[in-house]
Structures are given as C-alpha cells and as structure tokens.
Design an enzyme around this catalytic site. Structure first.
Site, mmCIF file in Angstrom:
data_model
loop_
_atom_site.group_PDB
_atom_site.id
_atom_site.type_symbol
_atom_site.label_atom_id
_atom_site.label_comp_id
_atom_site.label_asym_id
_atom_site.label_seq_id
_atom_site.Cartn_x
_atom_site.Cartn_y
_atom_site.Cartn_z
ATOM 1 N N ALA A 30 40.012 46.648 48.860
ATOM 2 C CA ALA A 30 41.080 45.678 48.408
ATOM 3 C C ALA A 30 40.742 44.923 47.437
ATOM 4 O O ALA A 30 41.536 44.034 46.959
ATOM 5 C CB ALA A 30 41.493 45.001 49.794
ATOM 6 N N THR A 31 39.487 44.787 46.986
ATOM 7 C CA THR A 31 39.065 43.953 45.658
ATOM 8 C C THR A 31 38.864 44.940 44.777
ATOM 9 O O THR A 31 38.630 45.979 44.507
ATOM 10 C CB THR A 31 37.889 43.233 46.270
ATOM 11 O OG1 THR A 31 36.593 43.930 46.276
ATOM 12 C CG2 THR A 31 38.120 42.467 47.523
ATOM 13 N N HIS A 76 35.751 45.239 43.451
ATOM 14 C CA HIS A 76 34.739 45.618 43.670
ATOM 15 C C HIS A 76 34.311 47.159 43.261
ATOM 16 O O HIS A 76 33.527 47.578 42.665
ATOM 17 C CB HIS A 76 34.081 45.363 45.050
ATOM 18 C CG HIS A 76 32.494 45.914 45.262
ATOM 19 N ND1 HIS A 76 31.471 45.332 44.886
ATOM 20 C CD2 HIS A 76 32.012 46.941 46.023
ATOM 21 C CE1 HIS A 76 30.417 45.711 45.120
ATOM 22 N NE2 HIS A 76 30.742 46.790 45.797
ATOM 23 N N VAL A 136 25.198 51.423 43.309
ATOM 24 C CA VAL A 136 24.702 50.810 42.325
ATOM 25 C C VAL A 136 23.302 51.050 41.797
ATOM 26 O O VAL A 136 22.825 50.789 40.598
ATOM 27 C CB VAL A 136 24.992 49.177 42.564
ATOM 28 C CG1 VAL A 136 24.205 48.150 41.485
ATOM 29 C CG2 VAL A 136 26.421 49.045 42.849
ATOM 30 N N VAL A 152 28.998 57.916 47.219
ATOM 31 C CA VAL A 152 30.631 57.778 47.506
ATOM 32 C C VAL A 152 30.929 56.417 47.357
ATOM 33 O O VAL A 152 30.244 55.743 47.879
ATOM 34 C CB VAL A 152 30.783 58.282 49.050
ATOM 35 C CG1 VAL A 152 32.022 58.061 49.331
ATOM 36 C CG2 VAL A 152 30.281 59.698 49.293
ATOM 37 N N VAL A 153 32.150 56.214 46.589
ATOM 38 C CA VAL A 153 32.486 54.736 46.556
ATOM 39 C C VAL A 153 33.870 54.849 46.953
ATOM 40 O O VAL A 153 34.768 55.436 46.206
ATOM 41 C CB VAL A 153 32.252 54.260 45.090
ATOM 42 C CG1 VAL A 153 32.826 52.653 44.939
ATOM 43 C CG2 VAL A 153 30.855 54.363 44.355
ATOM 44 N N VAL A 154 34.489 54.308 47.826
ATOM 45 C CA VAL A 154 35.747 54.264 48.283
ATOM 46 C C VAL A 154 36.550 52.808 47.850
ATOM 47 O O VAL A 154 35.895 51.734 48.376
ATOM 48 C CB VAL A 154 35.782 54.336 50.035
ATOM 49 C CG1 VAL A 154 37.162 54.464 50.430
ATOM 50 C CG2 VAL A 154 35.122 55.824 50.326
ATOM 51 N N ARG A 189 35.797 66.548 49.191
ATOM 52 C CA ARG A 189 34.985 66.746 47.947
ATOM 53 C C ARG A 189 33.524 66.951 48.063
ATOM 54 O O ARG A 189 32.794 67.356 47.097
ATOM 55 C CB ARG A 189 35.195 65.736 46.843
ATOM 56 C CG ARG A 189 36.524 65.562 46.258
ATOM 57 C CD ARG A 189 36.693 64.358 45.363
ATOM 58 N NE ARG A 189 37.847 64.235 44.682
ATOM 59 C CZ ARG A 189 38.956 63.930 45.321
ATOM 60 N NH1 ARG A 189 38.912 63.261 46.186
ATOM 61 N NH2 ARG A 189 40.177 63.650 44.320
#
Length: 165
Positions: free
Chosen positions: A84-85, A87, A58, A79-81, A126
């Site tokens: 469960a939300t 977000h 962010v 890296v954004v994984v 990646r």
C-alpha cells in the site's frame, strides 16, 4: 507477465563457465524454489555454480557485484510484492538500477530474476512451481549464460571493419 514473446529457454553449452546465484530469503517458499531451478539450469548447461543468500531484494546488488568479480555470469533472484506504500517502487528501482550498473561496470551478464508483482499469486505463477506459467529461475540462468556466450563470440571474433570506410 506478458504471456507471449519469451524466447526458448533450452540449455546452452556453457561448459566451463561459473554462475554466481544470489537469492533473497524474503518469500522463501518461492525464492528457495527459484534458486533450485537456477542451479538445475546451470547444471543442465554444464556450468558450475556459486550460491549466496541475502535477507531481501535490496541486498541483492551488492552481493551480485561481489559474485560478478568471481564468476562469468550472475543471477539475482527475489520476490517483491506491491503493498500500500511507495516502498515497492523504491525497492524495484534500486534493485534494477543496481543490477544494471553491475552488468555494465563489470562487463558481465547479470540476470534480473527478481519477480516484481502485484500479488503473491502472480509470483507463484512465475516461480517455476508445478503448474506455474513461467520458470524465472531457470529462464534467467539460461539467458545469462547465453549472453556470456554471445560476449565470448564478440570478443574472440576476428576483427573486421563495419560501416563506412
């Protein structure tokens, strides 16, 4: 990862250009390596680098904007994984919209080297680690430098009419 269609990422001659690289510290094992690969790509292309680190993805756009004001190109790495939300969706949209706006507002290439994945294994595949299918740190840097060279060609070419006279 599409697995096909990626252009060649051989070094380009970017002698004299400066690459600003901003990398998130979140998922540091991966982003540290991606940062190393981005710097290696810049060096292979003859460009200088200026590096900044931020906590998470962010925070990438605001620092990318500061770098765009000082550098010829910017590479943002993170890296954004998916969790469960929702977000994940908000972070990915915020980062993508921010980086795109900076590129257009500043008129400079801003490479989106943020891995947006469902699993950490996809990110590893990646991140340019030994055995990875892709090397986004390297590829994003070469792509940004290539775009800067294209902009230079467009802005320094002789003026001529295009279209109907």
């Amino acid at each position: 990862m599409a697995g096909f269609g990626e252009p060649e990422t051989a070094p380009v001659d970017a002698t004299g250009l400066t690459v600003g690289v901003v990398a998130a510290r979140w998922h540091g094992e991966l982003t540290d390596h991606m940062l190393d690969r981005a710097v290696a790509a810049a060096q292979a292309c003859g460009a200088r680098t200026l590096v900044a680190r931020v906590a998470g993805s962010v925070e990438l756009p605001v620092v990318a904007q500061a770098l765009a004001r000082r550098c010829d190109v910017v590479v943002a790495l993170g890296v954004v994984v998916r969790g469960a939300t929702a977000h994940f969706d908000y972070v990915c949209r915020s980062v993508t919209d921010g980086l795109t706006r900076i590129a257009l507002d500043e008129g400079k290439p801003v490479a989106h080297g943020v891995l947006t994945v469902d699993t950490i294994d996809q990110a590893r595949d990646r991140a340019g680690l030994p055995g990875s299918a892709e090397d986004k740190g390297w590829a994003a840097t070469v792509a940004a430098l290539d775009a800067a060279l294209a902009i230079r060609t467009v802005t320094t070419s002789a003026t001529h009419r295009v279209g109907f006279a």
